[in-house]
Design a protein around this motif. Structure first.
Motif, short mmCIF file in Angstrom:
data_model
loop_
_atom_site.label_atom_id
_atom_site.label_comp_id
_atom_site.label_asym_id
_atom_site.label_seq_id
_atom_site.Cartn_x
_atom_site.Cartn_y
_atom_site.Cartn_z
N THR A 138 36.46 151.60 37.31
CA THR A 138 36.94 152.95 37.70
C THR A 138 36.73 154.17 36.93
OG1 THR A 138 38.10 151.62 39.19
CG2 THR A 138 38.82 153.73 39.11
N ILE A 139 36.19 155.22 37.64
CA ILE A 139 36.34 156.41 36.88
C ILE A 139 37.19 157.49 37.66
CG2 ILE A 139 34.89 158.63 36.17
CD1 ILE A 139 34.50 156.29 34.49
N ARG A 140 38.09 158.26 37.12
CA ARG A 140 38.97 159.28 37.72
C ARG A 140 38.50 160.56 37.44
NH1 ARG A 140 44.27 157.12 34.86
NH2 ARG A 140 42.87 157.27 33.32
N LEU A 141 37.79 161.31 38.22
CA LEU A 141 37.03 162.52 38.12
C LEU A 141 37.95 163.73 38.72
CD1 LEU A 141 34.41 163.95 36.85
CD2 LEU A 141 33.49 163.55 39.01
N GLY A 142 38.06 164.86 37.82
CA GLY A 142 38.76 165.98 38.52
C GLY A 142 37.94 167.22 38.67
#
Length: 308
Positions: free
Chosen positions: A92-96
Motif C-alpha cells: 500500500t502506498i499513501r500518496l498526497g
C-alpha cells in the motif's frame, strides 16, 4: 505500553473525541477509553482533559502523541522494508497531492500505475500543500506530489515536469483575439484568483507581479472549477495550468484559452518522500513513470477554445 495503545492515543489526538477516535481505530468507545486510562496509569501522568463536549490533550499528552506518531511511522517503515523485500511492487502506498493538480494529473497517471504495478494498492489524499507536508513529516503519508519550491531537509525532492499556464478569458474579451500573449499584455488586468492556502494562488500572484497585473477584488475561489465557471459567466479572467484544460476535462462554454509566448509562465512539479523511507527505489520508479507522460499533455499547443 504497546503499539496498540499508541495508536489509540494518536487517534484521540487527531479526532479529539472518544467516539470518533474509537471508530477510526475499529474498537468500541469503552475499549479505547479504558486503554487510554491504563496508559495514563502506566506513565503516571494525565494525557487527556475530559470535558462533556470535547477531549483535549494535556501538554504532556500532546508531546507524547507527537512522539508516538514518530514511533508508529518507524514501525510502518520496518514493515515496508520487509514487504518490499518480499515483493517490491506490492503493498500500500499513501500518496498526497494538492487540489489544483490531483483531478487533472491522476486520470493520466493512475491507469499507468495499475498497469505497471497491478498488485499495488494506491491510497490517495487530496490536501493543500502545507497539509501534505505535515502528513509527510508525521508519517501518515508515504509520498506527495507538490509544486516547487519546497524547503525541508528531511524530504527527498524528485523533479517531475514543468507545467505551463494559459490565460482563460470570456470569448468576447479583447485578449481572446490574440494568437499568443506576451507577459506585458496582462499589465493593468485584474485576475480572478484562488483563496489563501492554495499554492496556485501564490504562483498566479507571482505572474501578476511580473506582468504588472493585479487581483480582482471581492472574489476568491475555492477551486479551479469555480474559476473556470466565473470566466464563463464573464466575471473576469484567470490563469489555468495546462493539465486543467486537456481531455478528459470537459470544455466550458464561453471560455477562450490563450497561450503565452515562450517561455510561458509555469509551475514546477515534484514528487517528495522522506529521506529515511525504505521505499526510495520504488518511488524513483513511480517518478520515472510520471515523467514518461505524453509530451503534449504538458504543452499549451492546440488549447485555444471558444464555445458559446
Amino acid at each position: 505500553m504497546n503499539l496498540r495503545d499508541l495508536h489509540y492515543l494518536v487517534a484521540l489526538a487527531e479526532h479529539r473525541h472518544f467516539g470518533r477516535a474509537a471508530d477510526a481505530s475499529f474498537v468500541s468507545q469503552p475499549t479505547l477509553s479504558t486503554q487510554i486510562r491504563k496508559l495514563e496509569d502506566e506513565l503516571g501522568v494525565a494525557l487527556v482533559e475530559r470535558t462533556p463536549r470535547k477531549v483535549l490533550l494535556t501538554e504532556t499528552g500532546r508531546e507524547i502523541a507527537r512522539r508516538a506518531r514518530a514511533v508508529l511511522s518507524q514501525v510502518d517503515e520496518i514493515k515496508s522494508i520487509a514487504q518490499r523485500t518480499r515483493d517490491p511492487e506490492s503493498g500500500t502506498i499513501r500518496l498526497g497531492i494538492f487540489p489544483t493538480l490531483g483531478p487533472y494529473l491522476l486520470p493520466h497517471v493512475v491507469p499507468r500505475l495499475r498497469e505497471r504495478f497491478p498488485r499495488l494498492e494506491l491510497l490517495l489524499r487530496e490536501e493543500k500543500t502545507e497539509q501534505v507536508l505535515h502528513m509527510l513529516r508525521e508519517g501518515t503519508l508515504d509520498a506527495g506530489i507538490l509544486a516547487l519550491p519546497i524547503h525541508d531537509d528531511s524530504l527527498h525532492v524528485e523533479y517531475l515536469f514543468e507545467e505551463p499556464f494559459v490565460l482563460a478569458v470570456p470569448a468576447g474579451h479583447e485578449l481572446a483575439r490574440r494568437p499568443h500573449l506576451r507577459m506585458d499584455d496582462l499589465a493593468e488586468q485584474d485576475l480572478l484568483l484562488l483563496e489563501d492556502g492554495h499554492c496556485l494562488r501564490d504562483q498566479a500572484l507571482e505572474v501578476c507581479h511580473l506582468a504588472g497585473a493585479g487581483e480582482k477584488s471581492g472574489f476568491r475561489a475555492t477551486s479551479l472549477e469555480t474559476l473556470r465557471q466565473m470566466v464563463s459567466a464573464n466575471v473576469g479572467i484567470t490563469l489555468l495550468p495546462a493539465l486543467a484544460v486537456k481531455p478528459p476535462v470537459p470544455q466550458s462554454p464561453n471560455v477562450s484559452l490563450v497561450a503565452f509566448d515562450a517561455p510561458p509562465p509555469s509551475r514546477r512539479i515534484a514528487m517528495l518522500w522522506r529521506k529515511s523511507s525504505a521505499m526510495t527505489p520504488f518511488f524513483e520508479a513511480v517518478a520515472e513513470l510520471i515523467r514518461a507522460l505524453p509530451h503534449d499533455l504538458l504543452t499549451t499547443e492546440g488549447c485555444r477554445v471558444a464555445t458559446v
